[in-house]
Design a protein around this motif. Structure first.
Motif, mmCIF file in Angstrom:
data_model
loop_
_atom_site.group_PDB
_atom_site.id
_atom_site.type_symbol
_atom_site.label_atom_id
_atom_site.label_comp_id
_atom_site.label_asym_id
_atom_site.label_seq_id
_atom_site.Cartn_x
_atom_site.Cartn_y
_atom_site.Cartn_z
ATOM 1 N N ASP A 1 0.917 -1.327 -0.226
ATOM 2 C CA ASP A 1 0.139 0.178 0.085
ATOM 3 C C ASP A 1 0.888 1.314 0.122
ATOM 4 O OD1 ASP A 1 -2.413 -1.543 -0.125
ATOM 5 O OD2 ASP A 1 -2.750 -1.334 2.079
ATOM 6 N N LEU A 2 1.942 1.439 0.774
ATOM 7 C CA LEU A 2 2.778 2.556 0.772
ATOM 8 C C LEU A 2 3.473 2.466 -0.487
ATOM 9 C CD1 LEU A 2 4.669 1.978 4.509
ATOM 10 C CD2 LEU A 2 3.010 3.495 3.521
ATOM 11 N N ALA A 4 2.147 2.073 -3.357
ATOM 12 C CA ALA A 4 1.058 2.642 -4.202
ATOM 13 C C ALA A 4 0.846 4.177 -4.346
ATOM 14 C CB ALA A 4 -0.163 1.808 -4.011
ATOM 15 N N ALA A 5 1.587 4.488 -3.137
ATOM 16 C CA ALA A 5 1.362 5.986 -2.810
ATOM 17 C C ALA A 5 2.786 6.783 -3.327
ATOM 18 C CB ALA A 5 1.187 6.482 -1.457
ATOM 19 N N GLU A 24 9.566 -5.684 -4.439
ATOM 20 C CA GLU A 24 8.232 -5.175 -4.518
ATOM 21 C C GLU A 24 7.983 -3.670 -5.126
ATOM 22 O OE1 GLU A 24 8.530 -5.098 -0.286
ATOM 23 O OE2 GLU A 24 7.874 -7.136 0.172
ATOM 24 N N ALA A 28 5.561 -3.035 -8.072
ATOM 25 C CA ALA A 28 4.447 -2.123 -7.751
ATOM 26 C C ALA A 28 4.290 -0.937 -9.141
ATOM 27 C CB ALA A 28 4.617 -1.315 -6.541
#
Length: 94
Positions: A1-2, A4-5, A24, A28
């Motif tokens: 999730d991090l 993705a931002a 990762e 991503a």
């Protein structure tokens, strides 16, 4: 999730040995900046450019650039847990 931002992932380490966080980042679709270490020279010697050494260049290329998409696809085909486990099993004769 991090990831993705994030605009850019940075791993500047003098001694990391192919950290999973780089995979990762690739998966991503984030531009990944790393130190120039032997493991990355080996990976990029095998596949082609997948990382950056300069944060500004990585940020200006950004997500969706040809290099980032190439790294993402290469990681999907070569560096997921299942693929690496199968490679190890084959190497160990299992």
């Amino acid at each position: 999730d991090l990831l993705a931002a994030a605009d850019v992932q940075i791993l500047l380490s003098p001694s990391e040995a192919f950290p999973l966080s780089v995979i990762e980042g690739w998966l991503a679709g984030v531009p990944v900046v790393v130190s120039d270490l032997p493991w990355i020279r080996s990976i990029e010697g095998r596949h082609g450019p997948m990382t950056y050494r300069d944060v500004l260049e990585a940020d200006s290329d950004g997500r969706g650039s040809e290099q980032v998409l190439f790294a993402q696809e290469t990681a999907r085909l070569e560096y997921t847990a299942g693929i690496m486990a199968a490679r190890w099993a084959k190497l160990l004769g299992k």
